[in-house]
Scaffold this motif. Structure first.
Motif, mmCIF file in Angstrom:
data_model
loop_
_atom_site.group_PDB
_atom_site.id
_atom_site.type_symbol
_atom_site.label_atom_id
_atom_site.label_comp_id
_atom_site.label_asym_id
_atom_site.label_seq_id
_atom_site.Cartn_x
_atom_site.Cartn_y
_atom_site.Cartn_z
ATOM 1 N N HIS A 156 40.008 45.602 46.337
ATOM 2 C CA HIS A 156 41.060 46.576 46.616
ATOM 3 C C HIS A 156 41.864 46.850 45.351
ATOM 4 C CE1 HIS A 156 40.287 46.673 50.850
ATOM 5 N NE2 HIS A 156 40.279 45.358 50.896
ATOM 6 N N LEU A 157 42.253 48.117 45.211
ATOM 7 C CA LEU A 157 43.026 48.521 44.029
ATOM 8 C C LEU A 157 44.284 47.685 43.850
ATOM 9 C CD1 LEU A 157 43.123 52.433 43.964
ATOM 10 C CD2 LEU A 157 42.044 50.877 42.335
ATOM 11 N N ASP A 158 44.995 47.473 44.996
ATOM 12 C CA ASP A 158 46.266 46.756 44.863
ATOM 13 C C ASP A 158 46.043 45.299 44.442
ATOM 14 O OD1 ASP A 158 45.115 46.187 47.268
ATOM 15 O OD2 ASP A 158 46.909 46.468 48.487
ATOM 16 N N GLU A 159 44.895 44.765 44.839
ATOM 17 C CA GLU A 159 44.574 43.392 44.452
ATOM 18 C C GLU A 159 44.334 43.302 42.936
ATOM 19 O OE1 GLU A 159 41.243 40.363 46.056
ATOM 20 O OE2 GLU A 159 41.479 42.215 47.202
ATOM 21 N N ILE A 160 43.613 44.298 42.412
ATOM 22 C CA ILE A 160 43.333 44.309 40.967
ATOM 23 C C ILE A 160 44.632 44.516 40.191
ATOM 24 C CG2 ILE A 160 41.940 45.338 39.123
ATOM 25 C CD1 ILE A 160 40.213 46.634 41.330
ATOM 26 N N ALA A 161 45.446 45.473 40.668
ATOM 27 C CA ALA A 161 46.698 45.775 39.970
ATOM 28 C C ALA A 161 47.635 44.568 40.005
ATOM 29 C CB ALA A 161 47.371 47.000 40.581
ATOM 30 N N LEU A 162 47.652 43.875 41.141
ATOM 31 C CA LEU A 162 48.496 42.677 41.259
ATOM 32 C C LEU A 162 48.046 41.611 40.259
ATOM 33 C CD1 LEU A 162 50.732 41.111 42.799
ATOM 34 C CD2 LEU A 162 48.949 40.308 44.363
ATOM 35 N N PHE A 163 46.744 41.465 40.129
ATOM 36 C CA PHE A 163 46.195 40.520 39.141
ATOM 37 C C PHE A 163 46.634 40.911 37.721
ATOM 38 C CE2 PHE A 163 42.704 40.358 36.021
ATOM 39 C CZ PHE A 163 42.756 38.999 35.716
ATOM 40 N N VAL A 164 46.501 42.203 37.411
ATOM 41 C CA VAL A 164 46.856 42.693 36.067
ATOM 42 C C VAL A 164 48.342 42.445 35.786
ATOM 43 C CG1 VAL A 164 47.113 44.783 34.648
ATOM 44 C CG2 VAL A 164 45.017 44.435 35.981
ATOM 45 N N ILE A 165 49.172 42.806 36.750
ATOM 46 C CA ILE A 165 50.615 42.679 36.541
ATOM 47 C C ILE A 165 51.028 41.208 36.423
ATOM 48 C CG2 ILE A 165 52.871 43.023 37.679
ATOM 49 C CD1 ILE A 165 51.658 45.459 36.107
ATOM 50 N N THR A 166 50.446 40.361 37.268
ATOM 51 C CA THR A 166 50.777 38.937 37.203
ATOM 52 C C THR A 166 50.414 38.378 35.827
ATOM 53 O OG1 THR A 166 50.333 38.774 39.567
ATOM 54 C CG2 THR A 166 50.480 36.699 38.352
ATOM 55 N N TYR A 167 49.224 38.753 35.352
ATOM 56 C CA TYR A 167 48.787 38.269 34.036
ATOM 57 C C TYR A 167 49.699 38.806 32.932
ATOM 58 C CZ TYR A 167 45.645 36.575 30.423
ATOM 59 O OH TYR A 167 45.125 35.900 29.360
ATOM 60 N N MET A 168 50.060 40.090 33.080
ATOM 61 C CA MET A 168 50.899 40.696 32.032
ATOM 62 C C MET A 168 52.301 40.112 32.010
ATOM 63 S SD MET A 168 49.718 44.592 31.509
ATOM 64 C CE MET A 168 50.816 44.678 30.089
ATOM 65 N N VAL A 169 52.861 39.844 33.199
ATOM 66 C CA VAL A 169 54.199 39.237 33.246
ATOM 67 C C VAL A 169 54.148 37.887 32.534
ATOM 68 C CG1 VAL A 169 55.918 38.199 34.785
ATOM 69 C CG2 VAL A 169 54.960 40.451 35.336
ATOM 70 N N GLU A 170 53.068 37.162 32.770
ATOM 71 C CA GLU A 170 52.912 35.842 32.186
ATOM 72 C C GLU A 170 52.713 35.898 30.668
ATOM 73 O OE1 GLU A 170 50.634 33.430 35.217
ATOM 74 O OE2 GLU A 170 49.651 32.837 33.356
ATOM 75 N N GLN A 171 51.826 36.786 30.226
ATOM 76 C CA GLN A 171 51.390 36.781 28.818
ATOM 77 C C GLN A 171 52.037 37.867 27.960
ATOM 78 O OE1 GLN A 171 49.347 34.458 27.586
ATOM 79 N NE2 GLN A 171 48.854 33.500 29.548
ATOM 80 N N TYR A 172 52.393 38.975 28.586
ATOM 81 C CA TYR A 172 52.872 40.126 27.814
ATOM 82 C C TYR A 172 54.183 40.669 28.390
ATOM 83 C CZ TYR A 172 48.082 40.033 26.006
ATOM 84 O OH TYR A 172 46.896 39.643 25.425
ATOM 85 N N GLY A 173 55.035 39.744 28.876
ATOM 86 C CA GLY A 173 56.269 40.135 29.561
ATOM 87 C C GLY A 173 57.156 41.058 28.730
ATOM 88 N N ALA A 174 57.358 40.682 27.458
ATOM 89 C CA ALA A 174 58.269 41.462 26.615
ATOM 90 C C ALA A 174 57.747 42.887 26.425
ATOM 91 C CB ALA A 174 58.427 40.769 25.266
#
Ligand code: G4P
Length: 286
Positions: free
Chosen positions: A201-219
């Protein structure tokens, strides 16, 4: 053995590659620089039987250069020289032939010692669908030879392709699939566009991307989206969804009543990621 998936497919691809392998001097393994291990066929080490191998980290224009440098060291430690490239624009593509020749130098030297004129080095390109094999082959050949397409798994005919007089290239015979049944691998592949969205599901992929980005690329995320609030708890799905909604709001994914359309926001996040609009992002670290 690590695989149980699609055994028929794997057996066929393996047999097709093994049939060609005796003609091959050097293997060029093409990976996605953003997800090198996830974009790798897990049986490749077994199939290639210790052939000299050059690892190419393609789409490095979209990957985090710091993480890509870590991957180059990772593969070097495994005994495989690695080179980040961008097959689409041609960055570093000229480096490939000298690197391949280096891996075959002992044979070239021994032929020269025997007074034989060294023949062109024969290289096999392996990589999962959509990793950029056709794009790279066209770049190397300096003309349009391989069929490129946006659908993973476009079938192409088998032919040797001349790269000047010094290298002959063969594209992967058959299709080498990634290990997309693994949940995390599947998410990384879907996020980068290597597998069809319908599988997740799109929202599942986007949630994965955002979670990873918050963790690694928050700034970077905050900078790009005007100081949106980021959750501290990476496990808090509700808070991550709020980040997706905040991005959706900034990007105009709004339905009547001012509510954010999460599906639309998800699609925007995934498209922006793939187009490099969220910055140079790697989704996997060594
Ligand atoms: P394949 O033969 O391995 O299946 O892959 P192919 O060359 O068809 O490439 C798949 C997609 O990846 C193509 O995009 C191609 O342009 C893109 N691509 C290949 N190498 C690079 C690279 O180094 N950087 C970037 N950013 N993209 C790359 P497409 O969406 O199918 O078409 P289009 O975007 O070119 O129109």
């Amino acid at each position: 053995m690590t695989i149980q998936w699609f055994p028929g497919h794997m057996t066929k691809a393996r047999r097709q590659i093994e049939e060609k392998l005796k003609l091959i001097d050097v293997v060029i393994e093409l990976l996605d620089a953003r997800i090198p291990l996830s974009s790798r066929n897990p049986m490749v080490d077994e199939i290639l039987h210790g052939k000299p191998r050059l690892v190419l980290l393609n789409k490095s224009d979209l990957a985090d250069p710091k993480v890509t440098a870590e991957w180059v060291n990772y593969f070097a430690d495994q005994g495989h020289p690695a080179l980040p490239i961008d097959a689409a624009s041609g960055t570093n593509v000229k480096e490939i032939l000298p690197r391949v020749k280096q891996l075959w130098a002992h044979k070239i030297e021994s032929q020269l010692r025997k007074g034989i004129n060294p023949r062109a080095v024969r290289a096999l390109i392996v990589g999962i669908p959509n990793v950029g094999k056709s794009t790279l082959i066209n770049q190397l050949a300096g003309k349009k030879i391989a069929a490129t397409g946006d659908k993973p798994g476009v079938t192409k005919g088998q032919q040797w392709i001349k790269v000047g007089t010094e290298m002959d290239l063969l594209d992967t015979p058959g299709i080498l699939w990634p290990k997309f049944e693994d949940q995390m691998v599947g998410k990384r592949l879907a996020a980068t566009g290597a597998i069809k969205e319908e599988l997740l599901h799109l929202d599942e992929i986007a949630l994965f991307v955002i979670t990873y980005m918050v963790e690694q690329y928050g700034a970077g995320l905050q900078e790009r989206f005007g100081g949106i609030e980021l959750p501290e708890d990476m496990e808090d799905v509700q808070e991550m969804v709020k980040v997706m909604e905040a991005i959706g709001r900034k990007r105009g994914a709004i339905v009547s009543g001012g509510r954010v359309d999460l599906d639309k926001a998800s699609l925007i996040i995934i498209r922006d990621l793939r187009a490099g609009k969220l910055g140079r992002i790697s989704l996997e670290k060594p």
